[in-house]
Design an enzyme around this catalytic site. Structure first.
Site, PDB file in Angstrom:
ATOM      1  N   TYR A 249       0.835  -1.195   0.000  1.00  0.00           N
ATOM      2  CA  TYR A 249       0.000   0.000   0.000  1.00  0.00           C
ATOM      3  C   TYR A 249       0.876   1.253   0.000  1.00  0.00           C
ATOM      4  O   TYR A 249       1.648   1.477   0.931  1.00  0.00           O
ATOM      5  CB  TYR A 249      -0.845  -0.057   1.281  1.00  0.00           C
ATOM      6  CG  TYR A 249      -2.079   0.779   1.333  1.00  0.00           C
ATOM      7  CD1 TYR A 249      -2.311   1.798   0.432  1.00  0.00           C
ATOM      8  CD2 TYR A 249      -3.036   0.550   2.312  1.00  0.00           C
ATOM      9  CE1 TYR A 249      -3.467   2.550   0.509  1.00  0.00           C
ATOM     10  CE2 TYR A 249      -4.187   1.300   2.403  1.00  0.00           C
ATOM     11  CZ  TYR A 249      -4.391   2.305   1.493  1.00  0.00           C
ATOM     12  OH  TYR A 249      -5.525   3.045   1.598  1.00  0.00           O
TER      13      TYR A 249
ATOM     14  N   LYS B 200      -1.713  -1.294  -3.883  1.00  0.00           N
ATOM     15  CA  LYS B 200      -2.806  -0.319  -3.855  1.00  0.00           C
ATOM     16  C   LYS B 200      -2.126   1.029  -3.842  1.00  0.00           C
ATOM     17  O   LYS B 200      -1.445   1.383  -2.890  1.00  0.00           O
ATOM     18  CB  LYS B 200      -3.644  -0.539  -2.603  1.00  0.00           C
ATOM     19  CG  LYS B 200      -4.714   0.495  -2.357  1.00  0.00           C
ATOM     20  CD  LYS B 200      -5.699  -0.118  -1.385  1.00  0.00           C
ATOM     21  CE  LYS B 200      -6.663   0.799  -0.680  1.00  0.00           C
ATOM     22  NZ  LYS B 200      -6.667   2.167  -0.907  1.00  0.00           N
TER      23      LYS B 200
HETATM   24  C1  NAY Z   1      -8.858   2.574   2.361  1.00  0.00           C
HETATM   25  O1  NAY Z   1      -7.870   2.046   2.890  1.00  0.00           O
HETATM   26  O2  NAY Z   1      -9.991   2.371   2.784  1.00  0.00           O
HETATM   27  C2  NAY Z   1      -8.611   3.501   1.246  1.00  0.00           C
HETATM   28  O3  NAY Z   1      -7.514   3.967   1.129  1.00  0.00           O
HETATM   29  C3  NAY Z   1      -9.652   3.884   0.249  1.00  0.00           C
HETATM   30  C4  NAY Z   1      -9.116   4.943  -0.684  1.00  0.00           C
HETATM   31  C5  NAY Z   1      -9.361   6.327  -0.150  1.00  0.00           C
HETATM   32  N1  NAY Z   1      -8.125   6.910   0.238  1.00  0.00           N
HETATM   33  C6  NAY Z   1      -7.850   7.285   1.484  1.00  0.00           C
HETATM   34  C7  NAY Z   1      -6.520   7.919   1.706  1.00  0.00           C
HETATM   35  O4  NAY Z   1      -8.616   7.118   2.390  1.00  0.00           O
HETATM   36  O5  NAY Z   1     -11.200   6.524  -1.569  1.00  0.00           O
HETATM   37  C8  NAY Z   1     -10.024   7.176  -1.213  1.00  0.00           C
HETATM   38  C9  NAY Z   1     -10.331   8.583  -0.732  1.00  0.00           C
HETATM   39  O6  NAY Z   1     -11.159   8.542   0.415  1.00  0.00           O
HETATM   40  C10 NAY Z   1     -11.079   9.349  -1.820  1.00  0.00           C
HETATM   41  O7  NAY Z   1     -10.347   9.315  -3.018  1.00  0.00           O
HETATM   42  C11 NAY Z   1     -11.298  10.809  -1.412  1.00  0.00           C
HETATM   43  O8  NAY Z   1     -10.063  11.476  -1.422  1.00  0.00           O
END
Ligand code: NAY
Length: 295
Positions: free
Chosen positions: A136, A164
């Site tokens: 990640y 990811k």
């Molecule tokens: C997770 O571990 O649940 C994720 O990383 C999901 C991806 C999200 N990134 C973060 C940093 O939380 O969906 C994104 C993010 O919320 C979205 O792009 C809004 O910035």
């Protein structure tokens, strides 16, 4: 090797009004997610507020999701990245017992760890299991980029099957892809998924997929069919939503959206909190727009 391509909902957590994990609300979130045309669920990640949950709670949630979603969605990925390795291993072992399809872990980031320490952490996880493991990259969460050389070493571990990638450095994504053509690349910034997909992703994992999973599947399809006009149109719709979420806070805003469309998901856990009541009103008005009805 099992096919793990595709779009995954980064599943949110269901809490009761006092912030305790709640099975019924968790099920409401799961039931909505598995009705989307996505490949599967990504369980216990940042979107689940896992940084605010204990390992015991994450173990309980892992079991609930497997029980509720197995047979209703194709693949389940367990996020197992906890601040200490022993806790991560507990999550790995249970996920394997519950027959999750793959694992993913944030790099350790509660201290300023060296590259060698980060590599050892992934080596230790990889040694625990035969399940595919997804590394990640998420500097907004960990406060640092993983250097290319370190990523190369991690990606060479035998059961590390992908990454990811949640960074806007699409050049780095492209270089990594060229260096590791056999690995899976999942993109994690929902607001620019289409741009990453042009560079060749195998799928996406996102928070806003909890409510708009079908929209992201359609963006991915449009890119695969070389329909850039359609991909851009749909991505702009997602961006209008995420712009509003930045004003409410992403996780509070998505939970508010769920409530607005009738999913009883409960609140976020403290210290997360809705940033602005006014922004919440904008969000509710946005959700009611005719352009969104289809999604
Ligand atoms: C997770 O571990 O649940 C994720 O990383 C999901 C991806 C999200 N990134 C973060 C940093 O939380 O969906 C994104 C993010 O919320 C979205 O792009 C809004 O910035």
């Amino acid at each position: 090797k099992k096919e793990l391509n595709g779009m995954y909902v980064a599943l949110m957590s269901g809490f009761d009004d006092h912030g305790e994990l709640n099975a019924e609300r968790q099920n409401n979130i799961i039931d909505y997610a598995v009705r989307q045309r996505v490949r599967g669920l990504y369980v216990g990640g940042s979107s689940a507020e896992s940084g605010l949950m204990s390992t015991d709670e994450l173990l309980v949630q892992q079991a609930w999701v497997s029980e509720r979603a197995s047979g209703k969605t194709d693949k389940l990925i367990a996020h197992v990245g906890q601040p200490n390795l022993a806790d991560s291993i507990k999550l790995v072992r249970q996920a394997a017992r519950l027959e999750y399809d793959a694992l993913s872990a944030l790099p350790p980031h509660s201290y300023r760890f060296s590259d060698q320490e980060i590599l050892s952490y992934y080596q230790a996880l990889a040694k625990e299991t035969d399940l595919p493991l997804i590394v990640y990259e998420v500097p907004v969460r960990t406060g640092r980029d993983l250097p290319m050389e370190l990523l190369d070493e991690i990606m060479k571990l035998p059961n590390v099957t992908g990454i990811k990638f949640t960074s806007s450095d699409l050049f780095k994504l492209s270089i990594l892809k060229r260096r590791h053509p056999d690995k899976h690349f999942y993109f994690g910034f929902d607001e620019i998924y289409a741009s990453a997909a042009i560079m060749g992703t195998d799928g996406g994992i996102g928070t806003t997929y909890n409510v708009l999973g079908n929209l992201y599947v359609a963006i991915d399809d449009a890119i695969r069919n070389s329909d850039l006009v359609e991909a851009r149109r749909l991505q702009v719709l997602s961006q209008r939503y995420i712009e509003l979420l930045f004003e409410t806070g992403v996780l509070p805003g998505v939970k508010l959206t769920m409530q607005a469309i009738g999913i009883d998901c409960g609140p976020v856990r403290a210290p997360l909190k809705l940033l602005s009541k006014e922004a919440a009103q904008h969000l509710k008005a946005f959700v009611a727009l005719p352009e969104l009805a289809k999604w």
